[in-house]
Write a protein that holds these residues in place. Structure first.
Motif, PDB file in Angstrom:
ATOM      1  N   LEU A  70       1.710   8.143  -3.650  1.00  0.00           N
ATOM      2  CA  LEU A  70       1.255   9.539  -3.743  1.00  0.00           C
ATOM      3  C   LEU A  70      -0.255   9.607  -3.925  1.00  0.00           C
ATOM      4  CD1 LEU A  70       2.038  12.518  -3.859  1.00  0.00           C
ATOM      5  CD2 LEU A  70       2.338  12.240  -6.322  1.00  0.00           C
ATOM      6  N   ILE A  71      -0.798   8.735  -4.750  1.00  0.00           N
ATOM      7  CA  ILE A  71      -2.256   8.700  -4.941  1.00  0.00           C
ATOM      8  C   ILE A  71      -2.953   8.355  -3.629  1.00  0.00           C
ATOM      9  CG2 ILE A  71      -4.133   7.411  -6.041  1.00  0.00           C
ATOM     10  CD1 ILE A  71      -2.335   7.287  -8.550  1.00  0.00           C
ATOM     11  N   ASN A  72      -2.432   7.368  -2.898  1.00  0.00           N
ATOM     12  CA  ASN A  72      -3.022   7.009  -1.599  1.00  0.00           C
ATOM     13  C   ASN A  72      -2.979   8.182  -0.628  1.00  0.00           C
ATOM     14  OD1 ASN A  72      -3.775   4.421  -2.230  1.00  0.00           O
ATOM     15  ND2 ASN A  72      -1.870   3.504  -1.495  1.00  0.00           N
ATOM     16  N   ILE A  73      -1.872   8.911  -0.612  1.00  0.00           N
ATOM     17  CA  ILE A  73      -1.755  10.071   0.285  1.00  0.00           C
ATOM     18  C   ILE A  73      -2.779  11.133  -0.100  1.00  0.00           C
ATOM     19  CG2 ILE A  73      -0.259  12.024   0.874  1.00  0.00           C
ATOM     20  CD1 ILE A  73       2.088  10.030   0.855  1.00  0.00           C
ATOM     21  N   LEU A  74      -2.913  11.405  -1.388  1.00  0.00           N
ATOM     22  CA  LEU A  74      -3.873  12.419  -1.831  1.00  0.00           C
ATOM     23  C   LEU A  74      -5.310  12.007  -1.522  1.00  0.00           C
ATOM     24  CD1 LEU A  74      -2.266  13.441  -5.232  1.00  0.00           C
ATOM     25  CD2 LEU A  74      -2.223  14.700  -3.070  1.00  0.00           C
ATOM     26  N   VAL A  75      -5.630  10.731  -1.690  1.00  0.00           N
ATOM     27  CA  VAL A  75      -6.985  10.243  -1.370  1.00  0.00           C
ATOM     28  C   VAL A  75      -7.254  10.379   0.120  1.00  0.00           C
ATOM     29  CG1 VAL A  75      -8.400   8.151  -1.232  1.00  0.00           C
ATOM     30  CG2 VAL A  75      -7.201   8.708  -3.354  1.00  0.00           C
ATOM     31  N   GLU A  76      -6.287   9.982   0.936  1.00  0.00           N
ATOM     32  CA  GLU A  76      -6.468  10.078   2.393  1.00  0.00           C
ATOM     33  C   GLU A  76      -6.599  11.541   2.831  1.00  0.00           C
ATOM     34  OE1 GLU A  76      -6.885   7.533   4.601  1.00  0.00           O
ATOM     35  OE2 GLU A  76      -6.905   6.239   2.842  1.00  0.00           O
ATOM     36  N   MET A  77      -5.816  12.420   2.246  1.00  0.00           N
ATOM     37  CA  MET A  77      -5.909  13.843   2.592  1.00  0.00           C
ATOM     38  C   MET A  77      -7.267  14.405   2.179  1.00  0.00           C
ATOM     39  SD  MET A  77      -2.113  15.287   1.672  1.00  0.00           S
ATOM     40  CE  MET A  77      -2.691  16.963   1.629  1.00  0.00           C
ATOM     41  N   GLN A  79     -10.044  12.846   2.043  1.00  0.00           N
ATOM     42  CA  GLN A  79     -11.084  12.323   2.925  1.00  0.00           C
ATOM     43  C   GLN A  79     -10.899  12.787   4.364  1.00  0.00           C
ATOM     44  OE1 GLN A  79     -11.008   8.090   2.315  1.00  0.00           O
ATOM     45  NE2 GLN A  79     -11.937   8.243   0.286  1.00  0.00           N
ATOM     46  N   GLY A  80      -9.865  13.583   4.619  1.00  0.00           N
ATOM     47  CA  GLY A  80      -9.645  14.134   5.941  1.00  0.00           C
ATOM     48  C   GLY A  80      -9.038  13.179   6.943  1.00  0.00           C
ATOM     49  N   ARG A  81      -8.453  12.086   6.491  1.00  0.00           N
ATOM     50  CA  ARG A  81      -7.823  11.113   7.381  1.00  0.00           C
ATOM     51  C   ARG A  81      -6.356  11.473   7.597  1.00  0.00           C
ATOM     52  NH1 ARG A  81      -9.734   5.809   4.240  1.00  0.00           N
ATOM     53  NH2 ARG A  81     -11.938   6.300   4.164  1.00  0.00           N
ATOM     54  N   PRO A  82      -5.801  11.073   8.744  1.00  0.00           N
ATOM     55  CA  PRO A  82      -4.369  11.312   8.958  1.00  0.00           C
ATOM     56  C   PRO A  82      -3.540  10.436   8.013  1.00  0.00           C
ATOM     57  CG  PRO A  82      -5.301  10.072  10.778  1.00  0.00           C
ATOM     58  CD  PRO A  82      -6.443  10.468   9.898  1.00  0.00           C
ATOM     59  N   ILE A  83      -2.425  10.980   7.555  1.00  0.00           N
ATOM     60  CA  ILE A  83      -1.616  10.259   6.573  1.00  0.00           C
ATOM     61  C   ILE A  83      -0.283   9.788   7.152  1.00  0.00           C
ATOM     62  CG2 ILE A  83      -2.628  11.406   4.586  1.00  0.00           C
ATOM     63  CD1 ILE A  83      -0.109  13.206   4.583  1.00  0.00           C
ATOM     64  N   ALA A  84      -0.195   9.699   8.447  1.00  0.00           N
ATOM     65  CA  ALA A  84       1.081   9.392   9.100  1.00  0.00           C
ATOM     66  C   ALA A  84       1.662   8.043   8.687  1.00  0.00           C
ATOM     67  CB  ALA A  84       0.907   9.437  10.610  1.00  0.00           C
ATOM     68  N   ASN A  85       0.851   7.023   8.502  1.00  0.00           N
ATOM     69  CA  ASN A  85       1.377   5.676   8.245  1.00  0.00           C
ATOM     70  C   ASN A  85       1.333   5.258   6.780  1.00  0.00           C
ATOM     71  OD1 ASN A  85       1.847   5.345  10.964  1.00  0.00           O
ATOM     72  ND2 ASN A  85      -0.195   4.534  11.347  1.00  0.00           N
ATOM     73  N   ILE A  86       0.854   6.116   5.914  1.00  0.00           N
ATOM     74  CA  ILE A  86       0.718   5.733   4.515  1.00  0.00           C
ATOM     75  C   ILE A  86       2.098   5.641   3.865  1.00  0.00           C
ATOM     76  CG2 ILE A  86      -0.170   6.448   2.275  1.00  0.00           C
ATOM     77  CD1 ILE A  86      -2.671   7.009   3.552  1.00  0.00           C
ATOM     78  N   GLY A  87       2.341   4.572   3.170  1.00  0.00           N
ATOM     79  CA  GLY A  87       3.605   4.397   2.453  1.00  0.00           C
ATOM     80  C   GLY A  87       4.706   3.743   3.263  1.00  0.00           C
ATOM     81  N   GLN A  89       4.693   0.831   4.664  1.00  0.00           N
ATOM     82  CA  GLN A  89       4.804  -0.598   4.367  1.00  0.00           C
ATOM     83  C   GLN A  89       5.668  -0.854   3.135  1.00  0.00           C
ATOM     84  OE1 GLN A  89       0.797  -1.899   3.943  1.00  0.00           O
ATOM     85  NE2 GLN A  89       0.371  -1.818   6.132  1.00  0.00           N
ATOM     86  N   ILE A  90       5.718   0.077   2.226  1.00  0.00           N
ATOM     87  CA  ILE A  90       6.478  -0.112   0.997  1.00  0.00           C
ATOM     88  C   ILE A  90       7.862   0.515   1.079  1.00  0.00           C
ATOM     89  CG2 ILE A  90       5.696   1.954  -0.230  1.00  0.00           C
ATOM     90  CD1 ILE A  90       5.953  -1.533  -1.735  1.00  0.00           C
ATOM     91  N   LEU A  91       8.086   1.367   2.051  1.00  0.00           N
ATOM     92  CA  LEU A  91       9.347   2.097   2.149  1.00  0.00           C
ATOM     93  C   LEU A  91      10.548   1.178   2.364  1.00  0.00           C
ATOM     94  CD1 LEU A  91      10.522   4.922   2.137  1.00  0.00           C
ATOM     95  CD2 LEU A  91      10.200   5.016   4.596  1.00  0.00           C
ATOM     96  N   VAL A  92      10.449   0.212   3.252  1.00  0.00           N
ATOM     97  CA  VAL A  92      11.586  -0.682   3.527  1.00  0.00           C
ATOM     98  C   VAL A  92      11.906  -1.579   2.332  1.00  0.00           C
ATOM     99  CG1 VAL A  92      12.399  -2.577   4.972  1.00  0.00           C
ATOM    100  CG2 VAL A  92      11.347  -0.584   6.027  1.00  0.00           C
ATOM    101  N   PRO A  93      10.918  -2.273   1.723  1.00  0.00           N
ATOM    102  CA  PRO A  93      11.285  -3.121   0.583  1.00  0.00           C
ATOM    103  C   PRO A  93      11.826  -2.331  -0.613  1.00  0.00           C
ATOM    104  CG  PRO A  93       8.991  -3.507   1.217  1.00  0.00           C
ATOM    105  CD  PRO A  93       9.523  -2.452   2.109  1.00  0.00           C
ATOM    106  N   VAL A  94      11.206  -1.198  -0.919  1.00  0.00           N
ATOM    107  CA  VAL A  94      11.691  -0.404  -2.055  1.00  0.00           C
ATOM    108  C   VAL A  94      13.052   0.204  -1.727  1.00  0.00           C
ATOM    109  CG1 VAL A  94      11.245   1.648  -3.466  1.00  0.00           C
ATOM    110  CG2 VAL A  94       9.421   0.021  -3.038  1.00  0.00           C
ATOM    111  N   GLY A  95      13.232   0.654  -0.495  1.00  0.00           N
ATOM    112  CA  GLY A  95      14.532   1.201  -0.091  1.00  0.00           C
ATOM    113  C   GLY A  95      15.628   0.150  -0.153  1.00  0.00           C
ATOM    114  N   THR A  96      15.319  -1.073   0.257  1.00  0.00           N
ATOM    115  CA  THR A  96      16.294  -2.168   0.178  1.00  0.00           C
ATOM    116  C   THR A  96      16.627  -2.478  -1.275  1.00  0.00           C
ATOM    117  OG1 THR A  96      15.436  -3.092   2.240  1.00  0.00           O
ATOM    118  CG2 THR A  96      16.730  -4.559   0.831  1.00  0.00           C
ATOM    119  N   MET A  97      15.606  -2.502  -2.119  1.00  0.00           N
ATOM    120  CA  MET A  97      15.836  -2.764  -3.531  1.00  0.00           C
ATOM    121  C   MET A  97      16.706  -1.680  -4.155  1.00  0.00           C
ATOM    122  SD  MET A  97      13.131  -3.388  -6.620  1.00  0.00           S
ATOM    123  CE  MET A  97      12.508  -1.732  -6.536  1.00  0.00           C
ATOM    124  N   VAL A  98      16.458  -0.429  -3.808  1.00  0.00           N
ATOM    125  CA  VAL A  98      17.264   0.676  -4.328  1.00  0.00           C
ATOM    126  C   VAL A  98      18.705   0.579  -3.829  1.00  0.00           C
ATOM    127  CG1 VAL A  98      17.575   3.197  -4.208  1.00  0.00           C
ATOM    128  CG2 VAL A  98      15.332   2.238  -4.714  1.00  0.00           C
TER     129      VAL A  98
END
Length: 127
Positions: A70-77, A79-87, A89-98
């Motif tokens: 969430l912090i990375n998304i807010l920082v990218e927003m 700075q005016g950068r697109p946020i399409a790919n943020i998070g 990389q962590i979605l699959v490992p955390v989703g698998t762990m859950v």
């Protein structure tokens, strides 16, 4: 790499801080592992070991990962950068762990509630 090690250490610290209190609570409520009588005698030492301990690992990791993302998304927003790919990389490992944590929680819950023979493994499909 340093950020990952820091976050892993933070999750471990949170787990260590909460672990003793949660362990005492689970022991007081007698929520513990049941061991098969037919099994090896060396496994009898595990009888009564508190169950649901995986939550003490999964919850801090998911919360910390979510906050950092969430912090990375807010920082990218900001700075005016697109946020399409943020998070992603962590979605699959955390989703698998859950997903594995949910399976473990179902197994522990069935064991604690006595829905199967003592020490028998988890079976999700109906018999």
């Amino acid at each position: 790499m340093a950020a990952s090690l820091f976050l892993g250490g933070l999750a471990f610290s949170v787990r260590s801080g909460v672990g003793r209190a949660a362990d005492s609570l689970l022991r007081a409520k007698r929520i513990g592992k049941q061991i098969r009588i037919e099994g090896p005698q060396t496994h009898m030492v595990k009888a009564g070991t508190p169950t649901m301990g995986g939550l003490m690992i999964v919850v801090p990791v998911v919360v910390i990962s979510g906050v950092v993302t969430l912090i990375n998304i807010l920082v990218e927003m900001n700075q005016g950068r697109p946020i399409a790919n943020i998070g992603q990389q962590i979605l699959v490992p955390v989703g698998t762990m859950v997903a594995f944590a949910i399976l473990g929680a179902i197994d522990d819950w069935q064991n604690v509630r006595g829905k199967r023979v003592k020490g028998e493994g988890c079976r999700l499909a109906p018999r």
